[in-house]
Write a protein that holds these residues in place. Structure first.
Motif, short mmCIF file in Angstrom:
data_model
loop_
_atom_site.label_atom_id
_atom_site.label_comp_id
_atom_site.label_asym_id
_atom_site.label_seq_id
_atom_site.Cartn_x
_atom_site.Cartn_y
_atom_site.Cartn_z
N LEU A 75 -54.85 -4.44 5.47
CA LEU A 75 -54.19 -3.08 5.94
C LEU A 75 -54.06 -2.30 5.59
CD1 LEU A 75 -50.88 -5.17 8.11
CD2 LEU A 75 -52.92 -4.24 9.18
N ILE A 76 -53.50 -2.39 4.13
CA ILE A 76 -54.21 -0.78 3.18
C ILE A 76 -54.99 -0.53 3.18
CG2 ILE A 76 -53.45 -0.29 0.65
CD1 ILE A 76 -51.42 -2.91 0.43
N GLY A 77 -56.06 -1.57 2.91
CA GLY A 77 -57.28 -0.71 2.79
C GLY A 77 -57.58 0.15 3.88
N PHE A 78 -57.82 -0.24 4.93
CA PHE A 78 -58.03 0.19 6.53
C PHE A 78 -57.50 1.54 6.51
CE2 PHE A 78 -57.50 0.83 10.65
CZ PHE A 78 -59.57 1.12 11.56
N ILE A 79 -55.92 1.57 6.75
CA ILE A 79 -55.75 3.03 6.72
C ILE A 79 -55.47 3.82 5.59
CG2 ILE A 79 -53.28 3.26 6.81
CD1 ILE A 79 -52.65 1.18 8.42
N LEU A 80 -55.26 3.43 4.58
CA LEU A 80 -55.33 4.18 3.49
C LEU A 80 -56.98 4.97 3.36
CD1 LEU A 80 -53.38 4.99 0.99
CD2 LEU A 80 -54.62 3.52 -0.57
N GLN A 81 -57.77 4.18 3.55
CA GLN A 81 -59.62 4.72 3.39
C GLN A 81 -59.86 5.57 4.31
OE1 GLN A 81 -59.22 5.15 0.36
NE2 GLN A 81 -61.65 4.70 0.06
N SER A 82 -58.55 5.41 5.82
CA SER A 82 -58.94 5.72 7.09
C SER A 82 -58.96 7.61 6.60
CB SER A 82 -58.39 5.50 8.54
OG SER A 82 -57.21 6.46 7.83
N SER A 83 -58.75 7.83 5.73
CA SER A 83 -58.57 9.59 5.06
C SER A 83 -59.88 10.00 4.63
CB SER A 83 -57.51 10.27 5.05
OG SER A 83 -57.66 9.40 3.58
N PHE A 84 -60.50 8.96 4.13
CA PHE A 84 -61.76 9.60 3.11
C PHE A 84 -63.03 10.37 3.92
CE2 PHE A 84 -65.55 8.96 0.31
CZ PHE A 84 -64.69 8.40 -0.42
N SER A 85 -63.70 10.44 4.65
CA SER A 85 -64.46 11.41 5.68
C SER A 85 -63.81 12.66 6.02
CB SER A 85 -65.68 10.54 6.08
OG SER A 85 -64.85 9.94 7.69
N VAL A 86 -62.78 12.15 6.74
CA VAL A 86 -61.82 12.98 7.28
C VAL A 86 -61.57 14.38 5.85
CG1 VAL A 86 -60.01 14.02 8.05
CG2 VAL A 86 -61.16 11.96 8.83
N THR A 87 -60.91 14.05 4.36
CA THR A 87 -60.20 14.69 3.62
C THR A 87 -62.22 15.99 3.14
OG1 THR A 87 -59.35 12.93 2.23
CG2 THR A 87 -59.52 14.84 1.58
N VAL A 88 -63.22 15.25 3.45
CA VAL A 88 -64.24 16.03 2.51
C VAL A 88 -64.38 17.00 4.36
CG1 VAL A 88 -66.71 15.61 2.95
CG2 VAL A 88 -65.42 14.15 2.27
N VAL A 89 -64.82 16.64 5.10
CA VAL A 89 -65.09 17.16 6.97
C VAL A 89 -63.24 18.33 6.16
CG1 VAL A 89 -65.06 18.13 9.48
CG2 VAL A 89 -65.50 15.65 7.74
N TYR A 90 -62.54 18.22 6.31
CA TYR A 90 -61.16 19.16 5.75
C TYR A 90 -61.19 19.77 4.81
CZ TYR A 90 -56.25 20.45 5.75
OH TYR A 90 -55.26 21.52 5.75
N ALA A 91 -61.95 19.30 4.22
CA ALA A 91 -62.42 20.59 2.84
C ALA A 91 -63.22 21.11 3.24
CB ALA A 91 -62.69 20.09 1.41
N GLN A 92 -64.77 20.62 3.48
CA GLN A 92 -65.95 21.82 4.07
C GLN A 92 -65.82 23.02 5.07
OE1 GLN A 92 -68.35 18.95 6.04
NE2 GLN A 92 -69.63 18.02 4.31
N GLU A 93 -64.10 22.93 6.05
CA GLU A 93 -63.61 23.59 6.99
C GLU A 93 -63.23 24.79 5.89
OE1 GLU A 93 -62.04 22.01 10.54
OE2 GLU A 93 -63.58 20.45 10.76
#
Length: 405
Positions: free
Chosen positions: A317-335
């Motif tokens: 549960l921790i691994g799935f929820i915590l890492q769900s933002s991994f690629s999102v963080t990069v896209v957010y930073a690119q914007e």
């Protein structure tokens, strides 16, 4: 005019063969890095290392890539060099050979520096390739690219359980075969990358490029985002580097058995990384960032206090929820930093993620002074820092910031 329109249309297409190729390269690159923590239980016994020394090895690996990634990222934005990709894999190959033959702690440190440097060179250029091959599907492209890397990272426990326990330190030599596959794959990607740069250079001559305005709001948002990724990385460093030792000490499990639990955390993170992109497209990037941190907090707080069987479920549960933002963080930073793809990779995937290596050193020292239980308790509160995500600009505000350029 028609030629320019044709080139523009081509740019908007998603090139899946390149995305999957660079994702494979990302997987192989991070497999090279995973060899290092995978060897920790072996090196601890064969070289009689303490937890502080293990922390320094993790620090040497990650800090090399984290410090150098922004440098290579800025350079890649100004002057992309496609064939740095296979060269980066060659450096990792040298590090793997050195690691397999290392006679002592200091030789291990020197070897991991090569692996870290190879990773520092790979990631900014790899991110640029994923961005250029994305077309209109940037979120999906980033998920494909990052899933490759996260899968490679998740292999560390399996490497320990099925390779290094039986073959020992010299088993690292088998990974030279993966490095060879990586060199060939990245050479193929580099050939496409070089041609794409020529096409984009032709289009840039026909466009006027606005300079990015550096405002206090932008600086605060980027700094806070880095801090949040930093906290997430500290938690990951604690689980990846020390949870296996905690299980062995607290529950009396074998080294091989302990790897299964770490693998569950890592592989769940791979699935979280993939699904995070579509969730962000539907519910917003900042919302996914917030839920990712705070949603995992209750389970992280429970983890040090449960029975062994329940720990497996919590890690998933921790691994799935915590890492769900991994690629999102990069896209957010690119914007937040449009046009600075290499710099974003250096700051988010490199500097912020790699700075979690400081956690490995600090955790190792604390484990020697206090206990592994203390480390797990400390890690359990880190996801609570996610409450600060409320201070980030909303997706709508980020778009407004871009329109002001």
């Amino acid at each position: 005019m028609q030629a320019a329109v044709k080139l523009q249309t081509k740019q908007e297409q998603t090139i899946y063969r390149i995305l999957f190729a660079i994702s494979l390269g990302h997987f192989l690159n991070d497999c090279m890095q995973s060899v290092v923590p995978a060897l920790f239980p072996i090196l601890e016994q064969s070289m009689n290392l303490n937890y502080t020394q293990i922390g320094w090895i993790a620090f040497a690996l990650n800090m090399t890539s984290s410090i150098m990634q922004p440098v290579f990222g800025i350079f890649a934005d100004k002057r992309p060099l496609p064939f740095l990709l296979p060269i980066a894999m060659c450096l990792s190959l040298v590090g793997i050979i050195g690691l397999a033959l290392a006679p002592n702690f200091y030789f291990v440190l020197a070897s991991v520096l090569f692996i870290g440097l190879g990773s520092a060179i790979f990631h900014p250029e790899g991110s640029r390739v994923a961005y250029m091959a994305a077309g209109q599907k940037r979120g999906l492209a980033q998920s494909i690219y990052q899933v490759g890397g996260n899968t490679g990272q998740s292999m560390a426990p399996l490497f320990t359980a099925f390779i290094f326990i039986s073959l020992g330190q010299f088993g690292a030599m088998w990974f030279t075969l993966l490095a060879a596959v990586g060199i060939v794959t990245l050479y193929y990607v580099s050939t496409w990358y070089k041609q794409e740069l020529i096409v984009r250079k032709q289009l840039q001559k026909k466009r006027s490029v606005n300079e990015m305005k550096v405002t206090s709001k932008l600086v605060f948002a980027v700094a806070l985002l880095i801090f949040l990724v930093f906290a997430r990385s500290w938690y990951g460093a604690g689980i990846l580097n020390y949870f296996q030792f905690y299980l062995i000490e607290a529950y009396g499990v074998t080294i091989k058995h302990a790897q299964i639990y770490v693998f569950l955390f890592m592989i769940a993170g791979v699935f979280g990384t993939f699904f995070g992109g579509p969730l962000a497209d539907r519910f917003g990037k900042r919302n996914v960032l917030l839920v990712s941190m705070l949603g995992s907090a209750p389970f992280a707080l429970m983890l040090p206090h449960v029975m062994l069987g329940a720990a497996a479920l919590l890690l998933v549960l921790i691994g799935f929820i915590l890492q769900s933002s991994f690629s999102v963080t990069v896209v957010y930073a690119q914007e937040l930093l449009p046009g600075k793809i290499g710099l974003v990779s250096g700051l988010i995937v490199g500097l912020a993620f790699g700075m979690g290596a400081l956690g490995a050193v600090i955790f190792g020292k604390l484990a020697d002074i206090y206990s592994l239980k203390f480390i797990m308790l400390f890690c359990s509160i880190l996801p609570l820092i996610g409450i600060l995500t409320w201070l980030l600009p909303s997706d709508k505000q980020v778009k407004e910031m871009n329109n002001e350029l």
